[in-house]
Design a protein around this motif. Structure first.
Motif, PDB file in Angstrom:
ATOM      1  N   HIS A  78    -109.315 -65.543-114.472  1.00  0.00           N
ATOM      2  CA  HIS A  78    -110.246 -66.427-115.163  1.00  0.00           C
ATOM      3  C   HIS A  78    -111.005 -67.307-114.164  1.00  0.00           C
ATOM      4  O   HIS A  78    -112.178 -67.603-114.357  1.00  0.00           O
ATOM      5  CB  HIS A  78    -109.532 -67.278-116.224  1.00  0.00           C
ATOM      6  N   ARG A  79    -110.374 -67.676-113.077  1.00  0.00           N
ATOM      7  CA  ARG A  79    -111.039 -68.506-112.071  1.00  0.00           C
ATOM      8  C   ARG A  79    -112.090 -67.712-111.305  1.00  0.00           C
ATOM      9  O   ARG A  79    -113.196 -68.195-111.074  1.00  0.00           O
ATOM     10  CB  ARG A  79    -110.016 -69.091-111.103  1.00  0.00           C
ATOM     11  N   LEU A  93    -110.875 -80.427-110.918  1.00  0.00           N
ATOM     12  CA  LEU A  93    -110.822 -79.876-112.266  1.00  0.00           C
ATOM     13  C   LEU A  93    -110.118 -78.524-112.267  1.00  0.00           C
ATOM     14  O   LEU A  93    -110.036 -77.844-111.247  1.00  0.00           O
ATOM     15  CB  LEU A  93    -112.225 -79.732-112.858  1.00  0.00           C
ATOM     16  N   THR A  94    -109.627 -78.154-113.413  1.00  0.00           N
ATOM     17  CA  THR A  94    -108.978 -76.867-113.608  1.00  0.00           C
ATOM     18  C   THR A  94    -109.683 -76.173-114.766  1.00  0.00           C
ATOM     19  O   THR A  94    -110.443 -76.801-115.501  1.00  0.00           O
ATOM     20  CB  THR A  94    -107.469 -77.054-113.876  1.00  0.00           C
ATOM     21  N   ILE A  95    -109.438 -74.898-114.951  1.00  0.00           N
ATOM     22  CA  ILE A  95    -110.101 -74.149-116.019  1.00  0.00           C
ATOM     23  C   ILE A  95    -109.212 -74.115-117.251  1.00  0.00           C
ATOM     24  O   ILE A  95    -108.042 -73.751-117.186  1.00  0.00           O
ATOM     25  CB  ILE A  95    -110.427 -72.706-115.556  1.00  0.00           C
ATOM     26  N   ASP A  96    -109.803 -74.495-118.392  1.00  0.00           N
ATOM     27  CA  ASP A  96    -109.107 -74.459-119.673  1.00  0.00           C
ATOM     28  C   ASP A  96    -109.627 -73.278-120.480  1.00  0.00           C
ATOM     29  O   ASP A  96    -110.833 -73.048-120.540  1.00  0.00           O
ATOM     30  CB  ASP A  96    -109.356 -75.760-120.445  1.00  0.00           C
ATOM     31  N   LEU A 110    -114.210 -70.404-121.259  1.00  0.00           N
ATOM     32  CA  LEU A 110    -113.592 -71.187-120.198  1.00  0.00           C
ATOM     33  C   LEU A 110    -114.362 -72.485-119.971  1.00  0.00           C
ATOM     34  O   LEU A 110    -115.593 -72.493-120.064  1.00  0.00           O
ATOM     35  CB  LEU A 110    -113.563 -70.380-118.891  1.00  0.00           C
ATOM     36  N   GLU A 111    -113.631 -73.556-119.690  1.00  0.00           N
ATOM     37  CA  GLU A 111    -114.278 -74.846-119.448  1.00  0.00           C
ATOM     38  C   GLU A 111    -113.513 -75.599-118.369  1.00  0.00           C
ATOM     39  O   GLU A 111    -112.290 -75.720-118.443  1.00  0.00           O
ATOM     40  CB  GLU A 111    -114.286 -75.673-120.733  1.00  0.00           C
ATOM     41  N   PRO A 112    -114.226 -76.142-117.375  1.00  0.00           N
ATOM     42  CA  PRO A 112    -113.537 -76.959-116.372  1.00  0.00           C
ATOM     43  C   PRO A 112    -113.193 -78.332-116.959  1.00  0.00           C
ATOM     44  O   PRO A 112    -114.059 -79.008-117.519  1.00  0.00           O
ATOM     45  CB  PRO A 112    -114.549 -77.078-115.230  1.00  0.00           C
ATOM     46  N   VAL A 113    -111.927 -78.717-116.860  1.00  0.00           N
ATOM     47  CA  VAL A 113    -111.445 -80.002-117.370  1.00  0.00           C
ATOM     48  C   VAL A 113    -110.403 -80.551-116.400  1.00  0.00           C
ATOM     49  O   VAL A 113    -109.927 -79.839-115.524  1.00  0.00           O
ATOM     50  CB  VAL A 113    -110.805 -79.868-118.781  1.00  0.00           C
TER      51      VAL A 113
END
Length: 183
Positions: A78-79, A93-96, A110-113
């Motif tokens: 996913h990254r 940030l990490t990917i949610d 996917l969203e960076p949070v």
């Protein structure tokens, strides 16, 4: 549609039925310079719209893993898909996974949070949506109490009212029994 069953080469991708399905914002992903065909041959489109990774999975976390050729390193699918198709993941940030599917590598899911927000979302996802008696935890049917330690307790309003009504009925019966015994 399931994952391709025959062995594919880079040239055979142009005849793939997945060619039409794997597009992101009008750009066909197969043959996309950001990711190799080795990556896309391991992705299948689910009915939910998720692009599910079908190859190596990290057993401890359940996330997809891709072995890049040079330098030989393992990357979370996913990254790598997000960075190749959307851009760099901002620092800190990490990917949610908005779809909650750990195998999905669709950038729209996917969203960076922050790590904290990602954890909060996971907790909220795992919270029950119904009380033990089956009543929905809708805003109009939920009593919310904030505890001093930061925890939030939810109680079903329907069940609370039913308990109060039963308690009041028992109290009335006990009062009537005492009154009848005194007379």
């Amino acid at each position: 549609m399931g994952a391709p069953t025959e062995t594919r080469t880079q040239d055979s991708w142009s005849k793939s039925p997945l060619l039409y399905q794997l597009s992101y914002r009008g750009v066909t992903m197969l043959g996309h310079p950001a990711l190799s065909w080795r990556f896309w041959e391991k992705v299948r489109v689910a009915a939910s719209g998720c692009w599910e990774w079908t190859a190596a999975i990290i057993q401890t976390s359940g996330y997809g893993q891709f072995q890049s050729a040079r330098p030989s390193t393992s990357v979370l699918t996913h990254r790598i898909a997000y960075e190749a198709l959307v851009g760099a993941i901002p620092e800190g940030l990490t990917i949610d996974h908005l779809c909650r599917n750990k195998l999905c590598c669709n950038p729209d899911h996917l969203e960076p949070v922050t790590r904290g927000e990602n954890s909060r979302r996971a907790i909220m996802q795992n919270r029950p949506t119904r009380c033990p008696h089956g009543h929905e935890y809708a805003p109009e049917n939920t009593i919310t109490k904030h505890r001093a330690d930061g925890q939030v307790n939810r109680t079903c309003r329907t069940c609370t009212e039913a308990r109060k009504a039963a308690k009041n009925a028992r109290a009335r019966e006990a009062y009537a029994a005492r009154k009848a015994g005194a007379a």
